[in-house]
Scaffold this active site. Sequence first.
Site, mmCIF file in Angstrom:
data_model
loop_
_atom_site.group_PDB
_atom_site.id
_atom_site.type_symbol
_atom_site.label_atom_id
_atom_site.label_comp_id
_atom_site.label_asym_id
_atom_site.label_seq_id
_atom_site.Cartn_x
_atom_site.Cartn_y
_atom_site.Cartn_z
ATOM 1 N N SER A 385 0.778 -1.240 0.000
ATOM 2 C CA SER A 385 0.000 0.000 0.000
ATOM 3 C C SER A 385 0.809 1.288 0.000
ATOM 4 C CB SER A 385 -0.947 0.004 1.208
ATOM 5 O OG SER A 385 -1.845 -1.071 1.134
ATOM 6 N N THR A 386 2.106 1.215 0.155
ATOM 7 C CA THR A 386 2.899 2.445 0.135
ATOM 8 C C THR A 386 2.726 3.212 -1.174
ATOM 9 O OG1 THR A 386 4.775 1.057 -0.514
ATOM 10 C CG2 THR A 386 4.690 1.785 1.773
#
Length: 691
Positions: A385-386
């Site tokens: 998700s970064t």
Amino acid sequence: MNQQKDKKSRIPLRLNITFFVIFLLFAVLVIQLGVVQILDGSSYQEEIDRTVQDISKRPVPRGKILDRNGNIVVDNEPLYSITYTPPKRVQAEDKLKLAEKLTEYMTMDKKEIDKIRERERKEYFYLKNTEDVFARLSDEEVEELDDKEQYDLMLERIKDDEIDDFTDEELQVIAIKRQLDKAYALTPEVIKNENISMDEYAKIAENLSELPGINTSTDWERQYKYKDTLRSIIGSITSQDEGIPAEKEDYYLTRGYNRNDRVGKSGLEEQYEDLLRGRKEKVKYTTTKTGQIIGTEVMVPGERGKDLVLSIDMDFQKKVDKIVLQELKAAKSRGNTYLEDALAVVMNPKTGEILALSGQHYNKETGKYENTPHKVLYDAHRPGSTVKGATVLAGLDSGVFTPGQTIYDSPIVIKGTKPKGSYSVLGSVNDISALKRSSNVYMFYVALRLGGDYRLPFPNGGSPTFNPEGMQTMRNYFQEFGLGVKTGIDFPFESTGYVGPELLPGKLMDLSIGQYDTYTTLQLGQYISTIANGGKRIQPSFVKEIRSPAESSDGLGPVYKVNHTKILNELSMSQDNIKRVQDGFYKVFNEAGGTGHSSWASTKYRAAGKTGTAENEVFLQKDNGDFYKAADTENLSLAGYAPYDDPEVAFAVIIPNLSKSSGNNINHNIGRRILDTYFEGKETEDKEDEE
């Protein structure tokens, strides 16, 4: 009539006088030629022999490498050296005599004796027994074979028992001659530069007159002050035995290198070879036609290579290494069977300067931990998700979503596939809260809309409309941040990661949450820096500036070149949209409900960033070569920067192949400890400056 007769009589007289003068001139010329040829011929011939001149280049020490504070990272350790500069057309017999003479004054180390090959033993035997070995050729072989073929055949016919019982003294001769044979005409070759005793050095220096081509001088050896810290980034150089790489021989020879020159073969030593090599000393050799050197003259003085000043603070670097290693060991102690690496990079988001990078690796074969910072550039992993900041901006810039537009976060079910959702049903989210709470579903809708399906909500079990160009559109947006492309780092190699080949709606959804393509830790660092600085993708760099050699051995010389900040591209997104992503990243760390709040809310330096978790499979190889899935693991990542309103430091962390549901918080532990260390160090510096 008488007057006419007088004129006629004077004409032959003048002609006679003219002829006589010409005769005298020719006579003088013939006499002079005779004098030159007979009386002075030998002296003039010697003068002709003396006019054969050649230019040779002598290597100089390489430039140093220092950290941003002027601390020496790589230096040159001076060594006593015995060198050999052969004249032209020197014969093997002459080298053998020289080697035998040198054994009276010096001894080669055992490792050099061990390097002696069978052919070199045979060549020595041949030189000592030439007539006997030549007699082993038949008359037909002498007549039909050329010199090289005869020589190879003679060596072949030397028996093993004839070369197996050499004395220690003979082996010394062979080892020395082996070094002499490496030398090219008029090019210095080091015969010995390790473990030279003062007695050896003095004796050879005293007897140079009877050792043609031999000289005593100083050499150097690369000295790495911080041992294995950053070694794979700093790189290495070839030895004199290796010389210039065979695959790059033409490249180096056309640039004035000798075949036995030491050159950078990896890392910064290779990247900055042209600057580190220095300017060779040019020497003019005057030789006779037989190749004997009778005079030398320095035409161009040598200059040591230029010094590299890194952007890295080595004290901070060592602390970062310690943090990453401690956290890796702690995670391994909790039973993470397939965990082997922990990777981190710290950089200045406004300049691209690398402040520190660390790769710590657990070697399962040896059970030891290794320093592998190059993995930050080489190894690519699914980041999870970064990357959602890039996905949100892709959605806003493309117009498939408007700022503040909400969706209801609940699982999406595509026909024939498993439900795809967030870690829980998050309810109503917009672009900012989707980042704060790490909504997968918001990102899925961005992906579906880029693929051409605008239905909201998506019908359960439906088949999406899908334009494969949507996959490339998403990747184009990601590439603006440096994800999936080269960062431009000043290093010989960097990976760009894996690009998934399948063009399917489900894969586009996976791409939007960092679950498909893979990226390096450095790419993740460039991505977060681009968001932190307001949309400028900066080229990262290890080298801050280049300095000319200092006049003294200590200190820095004048600045030769500065690696100025280089903007590779600017985001196509508006500043308002970029600001919304920055706000979302701030809430991740600083507001309740943010996925990083528990680890970051107490910081004084007001950090912002994004967490990430990606599912990953571990495949192992069977004895027959086939691969099988050994385990389902997860990658943890984290990217952030601080302070939020005026960022001066950005970081990225990737920890691949952790066991699922093991309560790991290693990504936050590493990121938090790195930023704490950075700002504590800054406070200390500020106090010292005030004092």
